[in-house]
Design a protein around this motif. Structure first.
Motif, PDB file in Angstrom:
ATOM      1  N   LYS A  39      47.965  47.888  29.889  1.00  0.00           N
ATOM      2  CA  LYS A  39      49.042  46.940  30.227  1.00  0.00           C
ATOM      3  C   LYS A  39      49.725  47.301  31.545  1.00  0.00           C
ATOM      4  O   LYS A  39      50.286  46.442  32.217  1.00  0.00           O
ATOM      5  CB  LYS A  39      50.100  46.940  29.109  1.00  0.00           C
ATOM      6  CG  LYS A  39      49.713  46.115  27.919  1.00  0.00           C
ATOM      7  CD  LYS A  39      50.492  44.783  27.915  1.00  0.00           C
ATOM      8  CE  LYS A  39      49.897  43.774  26.962  1.00  0.00           C
ATOM      9  NZ  LYS A  39      49.288  42.635  27.580  1.00  0.00           N
ATOM     10  N   HIS A  51      38.181  33.143  31.068  1.00  0.00           N
ATOM     11  CA  HIS A  51      38.186  31.817  31.666  1.00  0.00           C
ATOM     12  C   HIS A  51      39.350  31.034  31.091  1.00  0.00           C
ATOM     13  O   HIS A  51      39.644  31.168  29.910  1.00  0.00           O
ATOM     14  CB  HIS A  51      36.862  31.087  31.358  1.00  0.00           C
ATOM     15  CG  HIS A  51      36.617  29.936  32.260  1.00  0.00           C
ATOM     16  ND1 HIS A  51      37.136  28.693  32.018  1.00  0.00           N
ATOM     17  CD2 HIS A  51      35.932  29.852  33.429  1.00  0.00           C
ATOM     18  CE1 HIS A  51      36.777  27.884  32.995  1.00  0.00           C
ATOM     19  NE2 HIS A  51      36.055  28.557  33.864  1.00  0.00           N
ATOM     20  N   ASN A 106      31.836  34.989  32.282  1.00  0.00           N
ATOM     21  CA  ASN A 106      31.818  33.628  32.834  1.00  0.00           C
ATOM     22  C   ASN A 106      30.654  33.486  33.817  1.00  0.00           C
ATOM     23  O   ASN A 106      29.861  34.415  34.005  1.00  0.00           O
ATOM     24  CB  ASN A 106      33.179  33.277  33.447  1.00  0.00           C
ATOM     25  CG  ASN A 106      33.570  34.232  34.560  1.00  0.00           C
ATOM     26  OD1 ASN A 106      32.759  34.539  35.433  1.00  0.00           O
ATOM     27  ND2 ASN A 106      34.816  34.692  34.542  1.00  0.00           N
ATOM     28  N   ASP A 148      30.305  33.715  36.814  1.00  0.00           N
ATOM     29  CA  ASP A 148      30.207  34.648  37.937  1.00  0.00           C
ATOM     30  C   ASP A 148      29.599  35.986  37.554  1.00  0.00           C
ATOM     31  O   ASP A 148      29.294  36.797  38.416  1.00  0.00           O
ATOM     32  CB  ASP A 148      31.597  34.898  38.523  1.00  0.00           C
ATOM     33  CG  ASP A 148      32.149  33.635  39.138  1.00  0.00           C
ATOM     34  OD1 ASP A 148      31.385  32.943  39.810  1.00  0.00           O
ATOM     35  OD2 ASP A 148      33.326  33.339  38.920  1.00  0.00           O
ATOM     36  N   MET A 193      36.179  41.684  36.393  1.00  0.00           N
ATOM     37  CA  MET A 193      35.801  40.464  37.109  1.00  0.00           C
ATOM     38  C   MET A 193      34.589  39.832  36.416  1.00  0.00           C
ATOM     39  O   MET A 193      33.716  40.548  35.916  1.00  0.00           O
ATOM     40  CB  MET A 193      35.451  40.790  38.566  1.00  0.00           C
ATOM     41  CG  MET A 193      36.660  41.081  39.389  1.00  0.00           C
ATOM     42  SD  MET A 193      37.640  39.581  39.573  1.00  0.00           S
ATOM     43  CE  MET A 193      39.230  40.128  39.131  1.00  0.00           C
TER      44      MET A 193
HETATM   45  N1  ACO Z   1      40.005  41.529  32.130  1.00  0.00           N
HETATM   46  C1  ACO Z   1      40.981  42.036  31.345  1.00  0.00           C
HETATM   47  N2  ACO Z   1      41.924  41.282  30.743  1.00  0.00           N
HETATM   48  C2  ACO Z   1      41.898  39.958  30.957  1.00  0.00           C
HETATM   49  C3  ACO Z   1      40.922  39.353  31.783  1.00  0.00           C
HETATM   50  C4  ACO Z   1      39.955  40.187  32.375  1.00  0.00           C
HETATM   51  N3  ACO Z   1      38.996  39.670  33.161  1.00  0.00           N
HETATM   52  N4  ACO Z   1      41.133  38.015  31.836  1.00  0.00           N
HETATM   53  C5  ACO Z   1      42.216  37.798  31.086  1.00  0.00           C
HETATM   54  N5  ACO Z   1      42.690  38.967  30.552  1.00  0.00           N
HETATM   55  C6  ACO Z   1      43.811  39.113  29.630  1.00  0.00           C
HETATM   56  C7  ACO Z   1      45.147  39.000  30.366  1.00  0.00           C
HETATM   57  O1  ACO Z   1      45.631  40.248  30.789  1.00  0.00           O
HETATM   58  C8  ACO Z   1      46.029  38.368  29.329  1.00  0.00           C
HETATM   59  O2  ACO Z   1      46.464  39.373  28.444  1.00  0.00           O
HETATM   60  P1  ACO Z   1      47.948  39.310  27.777  1.00  0.00           P
HETATM   61  O3  ACO Z   1      47.954  38.073  26.957  1.00  0.00           O
HETATM   62  O4  ACO Z   1      48.011  40.565  27.000  1.00  0.00           O
HETATM   63  O5  ACO Z   1      48.907  39.253  28.927  1.00  0.00           O
HETATM   64  C9  ACO Z   1      45.097  37.445  28.560  1.00  0.00           C
HETATM   65  O6  ACO Z   1      43.780  38.014  28.723  1.00  0.00           O
HETATM   66  C10 ACO Z   1      45.089  36.006  29.052  1.00  0.00           C
HETATM   67  O7  ACO Z   1      44.903  36.022  30.469  1.00  0.00           O
HETATM   68  P2  ACO Z   1      45.501  34.928  31.458  1.00  0.00           P
HETATM   69  O8  ACO Z   1      45.512  35.491  32.846  1.00  0.00           O
HETATM   70  O9  ACO Z   1      46.807  34.428  30.901  1.00  0.00           O
HETATM   71  O10 ACO Z   1      44.440  33.790  31.326  1.00  0.00           O
HETATM   72  P3  ACO Z   1      44.184  32.650  32.368  1.00  0.00           P
HETATM   73  O11 ACO Z   1      43.574  31.558  31.615  1.00  0.00           O
HETATM   74  O12 ACO Z   1      45.427  32.355  33.139  1.00  0.00           O
HETATM   75  O13 ACO Z   1      43.156  33.324  33.394  1.00  0.00           O
HETATM   76  C11 ACO Z   1      41.213  33.918  34.600  1.00  0.00           C
HETATM   77  C12 ACO Z   1      41.819  33.011  33.504  1.00  0.00           C
HETATM   78  C13 ACO Z   1      42.022  33.776  35.899  1.00  0.00           C
HETATM   79  C14 ACO Z   1      39.791  33.453  34.868  1.00  0.00           C
HETATM   80  C15 ACO Z   1      41.238  35.390  34.099  1.00  0.00           C
HETATM   81  O14 ACO Z   1      40.502  35.508  32.896  1.00  0.00           O
HETATM   82  C16 ACO Z   1      40.718  36.356  35.154  1.00  0.00           C
HETATM   83  O15 ACO Z   1      41.503  36.782  36.028  1.00  0.00           O
HETATM   84  N6  ACO Z   1      39.399  36.736  35.087  1.00  0.00           N
HETATM   85  C17 ACO Z   1      38.812  37.592  36.095  1.00  0.00           C
HETATM   86  C18 ACO Z   1      38.486  36.774  37.336  1.00  0.00           C
HETATM   87  C19 ACO Z   1      37.295  35.858  37.137  1.00  0.00           C
HETATM   88  O16 ACO Z   1      36.269  36.235  36.608  1.00  0.00           O
HETATM   89  N7  ACO Z   1      37.459  34.595  37.585  1.00  0.00           N
HETATM   90  C20 ACO Z   1      36.398  33.597  37.523  1.00  0.00           C
HETATM   91  C21 ACO Z   1      36.823  32.423  36.693  1.00  0.00           C
HETATM   92  S1  ACO Z   1      35.484  31.309  36.527  1.00  0.00           S
HETATM   93  C22 ACO Z   1      35.429  30.487  37.950  1.00  0.00           C
HETATM   94  O17 ACO Z   1      36.378  30.277  38.688  1.00  0.00           O
HETATM   95  C23 ACO Z   1      34.145  29.962  38.350  1.00  0.00           C
END
Ligand code: ACO
Length: 430
Positions: A296, A307, A363, A365, A303
């Motif tokens: 946290k 999603h 996802n 990527d 990465m």
């Molecule tokens: N690794 C670790 N923890 C994660 C990840 C991750 N990749 N993604 C989300 N979480 C956690 C967050 O910390 C959060 O935890 P909490 O509830 O304890 O605070 C919870 O999961 C929800 O995450 P949010 O950020 O609220 O979810 P959101 O829907 O806003 O984000 C996103 C989606 C931006 C894709 C996120 O999962 C992320 O940053 N992933 C990594 C980047 C990535 O792979 N992006 C590609 C997306 S697909 C595309 O654009 C083609």
């Protein structure tokens, strides 16, 4: 769309009836357009987590089931049985083409792949070390300065020509951005090659020696294009729609979409994901990175995981995992260390309650970067390839919006939490 149900909102001494609509698929939608007029209040939804910004007939995602449909057709069927230009036709015009329609469409796109020759000087104005995405944003925006005869959005013919030009020229622009960055001469498109083969050749051929396109690599490239073609109202698509709502020309709107796609939380994630796999390096270091992602107090994220919409397997990731195996087998690098790290990371993360409870799955990527690197692309080209593929989705959504008689300029409201009105203080009194 409208049905006779409604939702009642009560607050203070007011009661407001809000219509409910039933979509073909997905949750019901409450129409709040009259809310401010009748109730004097706004809704608050930063990040649009509960807000439908438009109605659309193009793409549908069921995030819980891990389902992605284009005009009703599942993406895994399209990836297996169709090909990119056919999917482009489907997205643009709503139905799968007949044989003749497909032939005409492919010929039309093929015959628009060359760039205005003056544009080659525009490329040469960039620094050699410019990121290809920076070049893409600039060059696509600048198309409005080169193709004046397709910027009038009130003319359906000009809209059509702009759409075809963008789909046809994006591979040339992306390939030239790459060639420029490595100091090699631009390779011109060839009309006897299919869309994916042409792109590979423009990236990897040199004038001194021709380039034989391997059909398996070309098929894998086409599949990457197909899997990225559209994804309903994501950040970059919403950016295109918002830009277009002001009446901006198509090239400016797509440049805005490219700029948005660049961010690491969106299209930049494939580059960030491959860099992460390299940083992890060997499977024994995976637990350390998983622990960081779970911590946290550390804003580190895995990465290629998670999603906004998919709370189940991303169907595109499933296809790409298989594609990664095929491409690496073909290239004789099936024991590629990055693929080993990726597979092991996926396994360990999926077994970890943190990821399963938060419904975080690989996802699109997660595997695309491994394939692209094996094909010979540097990481800086990953997002441009995504942008190239997504252009048809942006264009289809742009066209749909312009055909909507209810189109209004996009203008969100806000929850203002700044200072209340106060009087200006002269500088010597502050
Ligand atoms: N690794 C670790 N923890 C994660 C990840 C991750 N990749 N993604 C989300 N979480 C956690 C967050 O910390 C959060 O935890 P909490 O509830 O304890 O605070 C919870 O999961 C929800 O995450 P949010 O950020 O609220 O979810 P959101 O829907 O806003 O984000 C996103 C989606 C931006 C894709 C996120 O999962 C992320 O940053 N992933 C990594 C980047 C990535 O792979 N992006 C590609 C997306 S697909 C595309 O654009 C083609």
């Amino acid at each position: 769309m409208a049905d006779n149900r409604s939702a009642t909102l009560r607050f203070d001494n007011k009661e407001i009836e809000l219509p409910i609509y039933s979509p073909t698929a997905g949750p019901d939608v409450i129409d709040i357009r009259k809310l401010y007029g009748q109730g004097g209040v706004f809704t608050y939804d930063p990040g649009f987590t509960s807000t439908a910004s438009c109605d659309s007939t193009i793409t549908f995602i069921d995030g819980d089931k891990g389902e992605l449909l284009h005009r009703g057709y599942p993406i895994d069927q399209l990836a297996e049985k169709s090909h990119y230009l056919e999917v482009c036709y489907l997205l643009l015009y709503g139905e799968l083409p007949t044989g003749k329609q497909l032939e005409d469409f492919e010929s039309l796109v093929t015959n628009h792949t060359m760039l205005h020759d003056q544009m080659s000087y525009f490329f040469r104005g960039f620094r050699r070390d410019a990121h290809p995405m920076a070049i893409l944003v600039g060059v696509v925006g600048a198309m409005s300065a080169f193709y004046h005869d397709s910027t009038d959005i009130s003319d359906p013919q000009q809209r059509e020509v702009a759409s075809i030009r963008l789909i046809a020229k994006m591979p040339t622009i992306a390939a030239w951005a790459y060639k420029f960055s490595i100091g090699q001469p631009f390779i011109y498109p060839r009309n006897d090659l299919d869309y994916a083969s042409n792109f590979l050749r423009m990236c990897f051929a040199v004038p001194a020696q021709d380039y034989e396109v391997n059909p398996i690599l070309s098929r894998a490239m086409d599949r990457i294009f197909t899997l990225h073609a559209d994804h309903e109202q994501n950040a970059s698509t919403s950016t295109v729609r918002l830009a277009s709502s002001s009446g901006a020309n198509p090239f400016a709107c797509i440049a805005a979409g490219i700029a948005c796609l660049w961010g690491p939380a969106h299209g930049g994630a494939n580059q960030a994901c491959l860099e992460m796999l390299k940083e992890i390096g060997t499977p024994d270091r995976i637990p350390e990175f998983i622990a960081r992602a779970k911590d946290k107090d550390d804003n580190y994220r895995l990465m290629g995981f998670g999603h906004r919409v998919y709370k189940n397997h991303d169907p595109r990731a499933t296809v790409l995992k298989q594609s990664a195996d095929e491409v690496l087998n073909l290239l004789g690098v099936e024991d590629n260390p990055l693929l080993q790290v990726a597979k092991e990371l996926e396994k360990q993360a999926l077994e970890d309650p943190y990821f399963s409870e938060k419904k975080l799955f690989p996802n699109v990527d997660f595997y695309s970067g491994i394939i692209l690197e094996a094909m010979g692309f540097p990481t800086s080209m990953f997002t441009p390839i995504f942008a190239l593929s997504r252009t048809v989705g942006w264009i289809s959504q742009w066209k749909e919006q312009l055909d909507d008689p209810q189109l209004k300029i996009g203008r969100p409201r806000q929850l203002y939490q700044g200072a209340a009105m106060r009087d200006y203080v002269d500088v010597e009194k502050r």
